[in-house]
Write a protein that holds these residues in place. Structure first.
Motif, PDB file in Angstrom:
ATOM      1  N   THR A   1       2.418  18.191  -1.959  1.00 52.26           N
ATOM      2  CA  THR A   1       1.213  18.718  -2.601  1.00 52.26           C
ATOM      3  C   THR A   1       0.823  20.069  -2.008  1.00 52.26           C
ATOM      4  OG1 THR A   1       0.458  16.449  -2.990  1.00 52.26           O
ATOM      5  CG2 THR A   1      -1.169  18.206  -3.187  1.00 52.26           C
TER       6      THR A   1
ATOM      7  N   THR B   1       3.985  12.851   0.460  1.00 52.08           N
ATOM      8  CA  THR B   1       3.205  13.278  -0.701  1.00 52.08           C
ATOM      9  C   THR B   1       2.300  14.456  -0.347  1.00 52.08           C
ATOM     10  OG1 THR B   1       3.179  10.955  -1.379  1.00 52.08           O
ATOM     11  CG2 THR B   1       1.713  12.452  -2.536  1.00 52.08           C
TER      12      THR B   1
ATOM     13  N   LYS C   1      -4.278  14.945  -2.083  1.00 59.45           N
ATOM     14  CA  LYS C   1      -5.216  15.923  -2.660  1.00 59.45           C
ATOM     15  C   LYS C   1      -6.371  16.205  -1.707  1.00 59.45           C
ATOM     16  CE  LYS C   1      -4.152  14.751  -7.463  1.00 59.45           C
ATOM     17  NZ  LYS C   1      -4.655  14.158  -8.724  1.00 59.45           N
TER      18      LYS C   1
ATOM     19  N   THR D   1       0.826  -1.202   0.000  1.00 61.42           N
ATOM     20  CA  THR D   1       0.000   0.000   0.000  1.00 61.42           C
ATOM     21  C   THR D   1       0.857   1.248   0.000  1.00 61.42           C
ATOM     22  OG1 THR D   1      -1.697  -1.210   1.214  1.00 61.42           O
ATOM     23  CG2 THR D   1      -1.856   1.197   1.208  1.00 61.42           C
TER      24      THR D   1
ATOM     25  N   ASP E   1       1.960   2.213  -3.387  1.00 63.77           N
ATOM     26  CA  ASP E   1       0.935   2.620  -4.348  1.00 63.77           C
ATOM     27  C   ASP E   1       0.819   4.133  -4.311  1.00 63.77           C
ATOM     28  OD1 ASP E   1      -1.179   2.939  -6.022  1.00 63.77           O
ATOM     29  OD2 ASP E   1      -2.422   1.388  -5.110  1.00 63.77           O
ATOM     30  N   TRP E   2       1.456   4.783  -5.249  1.00 64.00           N
ATOM     31  CA  TRP E   2       1.485   6.247  -5.259  1.00 64.00           C
ATOM     32  C   TRP E   2       0.122   6.838  -5.559  1.00 64.00           C
ATOM     33  CZ3 TRP E   2       4.998   9.455  -3.460  1.00 64.00           C
ATOM     34  CH2 TRP E   2       6.283   8.981  -3.234  1.00 64.00           C
ATOM     35  N   ARG E   3      -0.730   6.081  -6.242  1.00 68.31           N
ATOM     36  CA  ARG E   3      -2.045   6.638  -6.560  1.00 68.31           C
ATOM     37  C   ARG E   3      -2.867   6.882  -5.302  1.00 68.31           C
ATOM     38  NH1 ARG E   3      -4.075   2.333 -10.835  1.00 68.31           N
ATOM     39  NH2 ARG E   3      -3.210   1.015  -9.208  1.00 68.31           N
ATOM     40  N   LYS E   4      -2.833   5.950  -4.372  1.00 73.17           N
ATOM     41  CA  LYS E   4      -3.558   6.158  -3.124  1.00 73.17           C
ATOM     42  C   LYS E   4      -2.955   7.312  -2.337  1.00 73.17           C
ATOM     43  CE  LYS E   4      -4.996   1.338  -2.625  1.00 73.17           C
ATOM     44  NZ  LYS E   4      -4.296   0.798  -3.786  1.00 73.17           N
ATOM     45  N   CYS E   5      -1.620   7.384  -2.338  1.00 66.10           N
ATOM     46  CA  CYS E   5      -0.975   8.487  -1.624  1.00 66.10           C
ATOM     47  C   CYS E   5      -1.327   9.827  -2.251  1.00 66.10           C
ATOM     48  CB  CYS E   5       0.543   8.283  -1.620  1.00 66.10           C
ATOM     49  SG  CYS E   5       1.083   6.779  -0.764  1.00 66.10           S
ATOM     50  N   ASP E   6      -1.360   9.887  -3.569  1.00 66.15           N
ATOM     51  CA  ASP E   6      -1.745  11.136  -4.238  1.00 66.15           C
ATOM     52  C   ASP E   6      -3.188  11.501  -3.925  1.00 66.15           C
ATOM     53  OD1 ASP E   6       0.744  11.360  -5.327  1.00 66.15           O
ATOM     54  OD2 ASP E   6       0.221  10.420  -7.222  1.00 66.15           O
ATOM     55  N   LEU E   7      -4.049  10.484  -3.863  1.00 68.18           N
ATOM     56  CA  LEU E   7      -5.455  10.748  -3.537  1.00 68.18           C
ATOM     57  C   LEU E   7      -5.581  11.353  -2.142  1.00 68.18           C
ATOM     58  CD1 LEU E   7      -8.526  10.463  -3.999  1.00 68.18           C
ATOM     59  CD2 LEU E   7      -8.344   8.118  -3.149  1.00 68.18           C
TER      60      LEU E   7
END
Length: 1095
Positions: free
Chosen positions: A404, A400, A356, A344, A347-353
């Motif tokens: 951001t 992240t 944000k 997990t 998984d950069w997508r979850k971290c980016d989510l």
């Protein structure tokens, strides 16, 4: 949610137990069956018939069984006070009503039992006995029964009445859910909304009991929350309804809203976040499949409501952690990291989510600044988890989010994220104002924990995040001086933050603009006092927990001034050396080269121009104040000059010849050298070293123009910077040869190499000192621009030594010898694939040269070519083997050791051919070769055995047989050599010794007991030591048949052997054997417990 009081009379509660209620619940859940073979119709009918049958069975029990009388009274009492319709044409609702009534009975009974329970006094004789359980405690099987009932209640009483888009539909959960969805009759009384309100109200009433509440919310929180959202917030029709037409009153809707907020505050917050995210779903999507379209769609009012509720969760204390855990645990990470935590975290997508979500200011916040003020401390706390798995998860999310926020709102991020994180470093800068209360000597300005956290957080944000945003770089630049001072302090001893400091410094120096990087390096070296640095009142000290803290220095008394001065000078010298170590890691990016050129220019400026400016005004025209200022300036100038000289010395010592990475740096280096030469000529202060440096620099330009570097038009534009300096050298230098070379270089640069004089070519050839300039020149002109720049880099190492000699004031008359000069057989400039046949023949002839250095160098060259797998050399393996074997008989140590190395390397390439030939010479060569030569062959075999490693098993048979035969050789030296090689071989065979272990043991016993030569007996005992040491714990398996014989032999040697060395070997072998047997009989206990978390 406020509900009517559900209470039964005391008499009923006194006699009604939990077992009777749970028995009724089990009867209500009794399974049914059918013999029909149809699918959907059968399931529908079977479920409907089962529900009816169970209801009738329970009613019969209530009416006929006298043991159920008290439970019936309790149920009827609760049912009479209930405000919902309990009977309906729809069997599913009748079933749900009865289940709800029984759950209320269970709750009231458990409350009464707990109230009547009074635990007895503990027995002092058995204090370890567990206390008595409360009578309202449910067993595991009872909890399963209650969970099954709750699942039926939610499935039949909540989920079917949710509107499309609210929650996850039943048909998408299980096959049973699809059957239930079609079984519920929505047209029958009571109304669907009333049914949903009743189910949610009763479940919340039951959940008021702690044990039952945990069972309800752990499995069904999402469905209950969905129902309350629909009841309290779903918009009604636009046309106002009459009071008699309204299903729910406004008061009931308000109670639903209040109940929703209450349960959101009560439950585990990550669970609430996860369920709200699931409930929020996504915006309407265009789906070709109708079923998928219904599933994807979520009403706008529900999305807005969930967003508002999520924002409220986020704004609560520890809300950031709850949101992060809710999203990551929903992704399968587990509550405390779990087995999927590492996946997990990757998984950069979850971290980016998550980043944000956290960076977006919700509408409930008054302003973005208020939001950042509340949220940023929680984000910083995400870096400080102790659990490794959780810390790895949260660190990625925090990094992240940090980046951001810094990208979206840099000013707020700098104020509420960066400043608090860097506060410990800002606190100890020379630009910071230290309060008077903190200036007491010994006061701790920054604690160990604060400093460690600061460095670790900076590393995670900057190095791990690796986003060189302007706000991040600008915030870190002011504290680089303090960070470098900390790095220097960590170099004095072991510290866990040393590598972190180094990585941070290398990162910022590589990402920042080159001018700012050079300015920071100037501040590190002490050349620029305007750069913020470590406060003079502060000092680093080792802390009690192994970290570092910052304290106020002790006051220096008059007696300790000399010691303080010495400490200051030593500290400055160490800082310069540590700066050199740091720059040694910055050579590839070009920063080290740029700083080296800056130091060259600074050396010229400090040594010549400043001195001239300071001596302009005569002393007679100055007042006492001006004289004092002048003297102070002179002292500062001398300190600056010494610092530059020391820095140049360190750079010349630490930097390699690859310090320059492009043409621009080489030209700048030459320009700085020419400028210094011109300055020396202007002051008539040229020395021998400076003259040699000037000649080398001009020769370097000649090499580049002569074809060593493939120059482009843009490179000539850079070279034109040298034209004014070359013109000045040609007009002022007293040597006519240098004047002519400067003029010719100007012409060649101006014409872009179209016209080149013979003087330039001779200078280039003299600098490179090539034997075959024509052939090499053609080869060099075919290489690429970047690769050819390295040909000129090798000259810089000797230039650095000349610079160092110049700085320290040493004179040297030694000629300048470029590093490319090589004797026959040397391989300084050799590259793989560039060896010619003529070159190989030349080296082969040199291998027979009567001069010992030439012959040894030739053998070393051949060995190097064999090691690099040079094809032209490997083609003549037989000739090479002959050369090496012939040189084995040479009496000089350097020659025969080089031959031994060559044979070993050749055997590594062709072991099948070379090894068998060597074994034959070693075994049957006593008539052809001298004993010394056979001993040298034995040395070769030992090196081959070591080089083969595990692959030696392929050649086990010939090696063992040869060494065993050698143990019976008449020559004692050969016997000792064979036994030594046998020991090396046995160390690497392990279990492959099994078939020959008896022969080896018999040989060793016979030699150790009967051989007359002490060296041979020593070798035999040493074989046993090597054998036991190599096998270690495997000795009990490999040597199990002969271990007793070896033990008796060692005991025999210890008691009867006259040689002390052999006794020592035997004693060592016994110690090895003793350690092996102790570990075998009493294996070491590992004090560890393996904890497995069940899913």
């Amino acid at each position: 949610m406020a509900v009517p009081q559900q209470a039964a009379d005391c008499g009923a509660l006194e006699t009604c137990g939990l077992e009777r209620i749970l028995e009724a619940l089990k009867l209500l859940l009794s399974p049914g069956g059918s013999g029909s073979s149809s699918l959907q119709i059968t399931k529908h009918d079977v479920l409907l018939a089962t529900l009816k049958s169970n209801l009738s069975v329970v009613e019969d029990k209530f009416l006929k069984d006298p043991y159920w009388k008290k439970l019936k009274l309790l149920r009827d009492e609760i049912a009479n006070k209930a405000e919902w319709p309990q009977n309906s044409v729809d069997v599913t609702w009748s079933f749900t009503s009865q289940a709800l009534l029984l759950l209320l009975c269970l709750k009231e009974t458990m409350i009464q039992l707990a109230a009547d329970f009074s635990p007895g006094q503990p027995n002092p004789r058995t204090p370890e006995a567990a206390p008595a359980l409360s009578p309202d405690t449910l067993s595991v099987s009872q909890q399963k029964t209650v969970q099954s009932v709750l699942q039926f209640v939610v499935t039949l009483g909540v989920c079917p009445y949710l509107r499309p888009g609210v929650g996850v539909p039943l048909r998408y959960r299980t096959e049973f859910g699809a059957v239930v969805q079609d079984l519920v009759c929505l047209d029958a009384a009571p109304d669907a909304t009333r049914r949903l309100y009743t189910s949610c109200r009763v479940l919340l009433t039951v959940a008021q009991h702690a044990s039952l509440g945990s069972l309800i919310f752990s499995r069904h929180f999402g469905d209950i929350a969905a129902g309350l959202c629909q009841l309290g917030f779903c918009p009604t029709k636009t046309k106002p309804l009459k009071p008699e037409e309204e299903v729910l009153t406004e008061e009931e809707r308000a109670l639903s809203r209040e109940a929703l907020r209450d349960i959101l505050d009560q439950v585990y917050q990550p669970l609430a976040v996860r369920e709200l995210l699931i409930l929020q779903g996504g915006p309407p999507q265009s789906c070709s499949d109708m079923k998928r379209e219904v599933r994807c769609w979520t009403p706008a009012w529900l999305r807005r409501l969930c967003g508002q509720l999520l924002s409220e969760r986020l704004m609560r204390p520890s809300g950031v952690q709850a949101v992060v855990r809710g999203i990551l645990e929903g992704a399968g990470a587990g509550a405390a990291g779990g087995s999927d935590a590492e996946a997990t975290a990757a998984d950069w997508r979850k971290c980016d989510l998550i980043a944000k979500i956290l960076a977006s200011c919700p509408q409930q916040s008054l302003s973005p600044e208020d939001y950042y003020r509340d949220i940023c401390p929680q984000i910083l706390d995400l870096f400080h988890f102790q659990d490794k798995l959780t810390a790895r998860q949260f660190q990625r999310v925090a990094t992240t989010t940090f980046i951001t926020m810094a990208g979206e709102r840099p000013q707020l991020a700098a104020k509420y994220l960066l400043q608090p994180m860097l506060a410990p470093l800002y606190r100890c800068l020379n630009t910071a104002e230290i309060p008077e209360s903190h200036t007491v000597p010994g006061t701790i300005l920054v604690t160990e924990e604060e400093l460690s956290r600061c460095i670790e957080d900076v590393f995670k944000v900057y190095v791990v995040g690796n986003e060189p945003l302007t706000v991040l770089v600008d915030s870190l630049l002011p504290v680089l001086g303090a960070l470098f001072s900390l790095y220097c302090f960590t170099k004095q001893s072991v510290s866990h933050i040393r590598s972190l400091c180094q990585e941070i410094l290398l990162w910022i120096l590589g990402k920042v603009e080159r001018k700012k990087a050079i300015a920071s390096l100037k501040g590190f070296a002490g050349l620029d006092k305007s750069v913020p640095s470590f406060h003079s009142l502060c000092q680093f000290r080792a802390a009690t927990q192994g970290g570092i803290m910052i304290t106020i220095k002790e006051a220096v008394c008059d007696e300790d001034e000399e010691e303080a001065l010495y400490q200051k000078v030593s500290s400055e010298q160490c800082q310069v050396e540590h700066l050199g170590d740091l720059l040694s890691h910055c050579q590839e990016c070009g920063l080290a080269g740029d700083f080296f050129i800056f130091c060259l220019k600074e050396l010229t400026h400090v040594a010549v121009e400043n001195e001239a400016e300071l001596k302009k005004k005569p002393y007679s025209s100055k007042s006492l104040l001006e004289l004092e200022q002048h003297q102070t300036l002179l002292v500062e100038n001398q300190e600056q000059k010494l610092l530059v000289l020391q820095l140049m010395a360190v750079l010349c010592e630490r930097m390699s010849e690859q310090i320059f990475t492009n043409i621009t740096q080489v030209v700048d280096f030459v320009a700085a050298t020419l400028q210094r030469a011109c300055a020396s000529l202007a002051h008539q202060a040229e020395s021998t070293v400076e003259s040699q440096t000037l000649s080398m620099s001009m020769g370097l330009v000649a090499v580049m123009l002569g074809g060593a570097v493939q120059l482009k038009s843009s490179d000539f534009a850079i070279l034109k910077q040298l034209l004014p300096l070359l013109e000045k050298v040609s007009s002022t230098h007293p040597d006519p040869v240098i004047q002519e070379l400067a003029v010719d270089l100007r012409i060649t640069i101006s014409t872009h190499g179209a016209f080149s004089t013979e003087a330039v070519s001779m200078a280039a050839q003299s600098t490179l000192n090539k034997k075959d300039p024509d052939g090499k020149r053609e080869e060099q002109q075919q290489t690429s621009h970047e690769r050819d720049t390295d040909d000129s880099h090798s000259l810089l190492e000797q230039q650095q030594s000349h610079e160092k000699a110049n700085q320290t004031g040493l004179k040297s008359d030694a000629p300048f010898i470029p590093p490319d000069v090589s004797e026959p057989g040397a391989t300084t400039n050799w590259k793989p694939g560039s060896i010619t046949t003529e070159r190989v023949q030349e080296v082969l002839l040199s291998a027979y040269d009567p001069e010992i250095p030439t012959r040894a160098a030739a053998l070393r060259t051949l060995s190097c070519w064999i090691e690099q797998r040079e094809a032209r050399v490997l083609e003549m393996q037989e000739k090479l083997l002959k050369i090496f074997l012939e040189n084995l008989e040479h009496e000089d140590t350097f020659v025969y050791l080089s031959a031994i190395q060559g044979v070993a390397l050749l055997s590594d390439v062709y072991p099948e051919k070379i090894l068998l030939s060597l074994l034959a010479q070693y075994d049957r060569g006593k008539d052809k070769h001298t004993p010394e030569t056979r001993m040298k062959v034995g040395e070769v075999l030992m090196r081959i055995v070591r080089a083969l490693g595990d692959m030696v098993s392929k050649y086990r048979e010939p090696l063992i047989h040869t060494f065993l035969r050698g143990a019976r050789d008449p020559d004692s030296a050969h016997r000792a050599s064979s036994l030594s090689n046998l020991g090396e071989l046995c160390q690497r065979l392990d279990f492959l010794l099994g078939s020959v272990v008896h022969e080896i043991t018999a040989c060793l016993i016979a030699v150790a007991k009967t051989d007359h030569e002490v060296q041979v007996r020593r070798a035999a005992i040493h074989v046993i030591v090597l054998l036991l040491r190599g096998l270690s714990q495997k000795a009990t398996e490999v040597l199990k048949d002969v271990l007793k014989d070896l033990y008796h032999l060692l005991k025999h040697v210890v008691h009867l052997e006259p040689d002390d060395v052999a006794k020592l070997h035997a004693q060592l072998a016994l110690e090895e054997l003793d350690e092996i047997m102790r570990n075998f009989l009493f294996p070491p206990q590992k004090l560890e417990k393996k904890i497995m978390v069940l899913p």
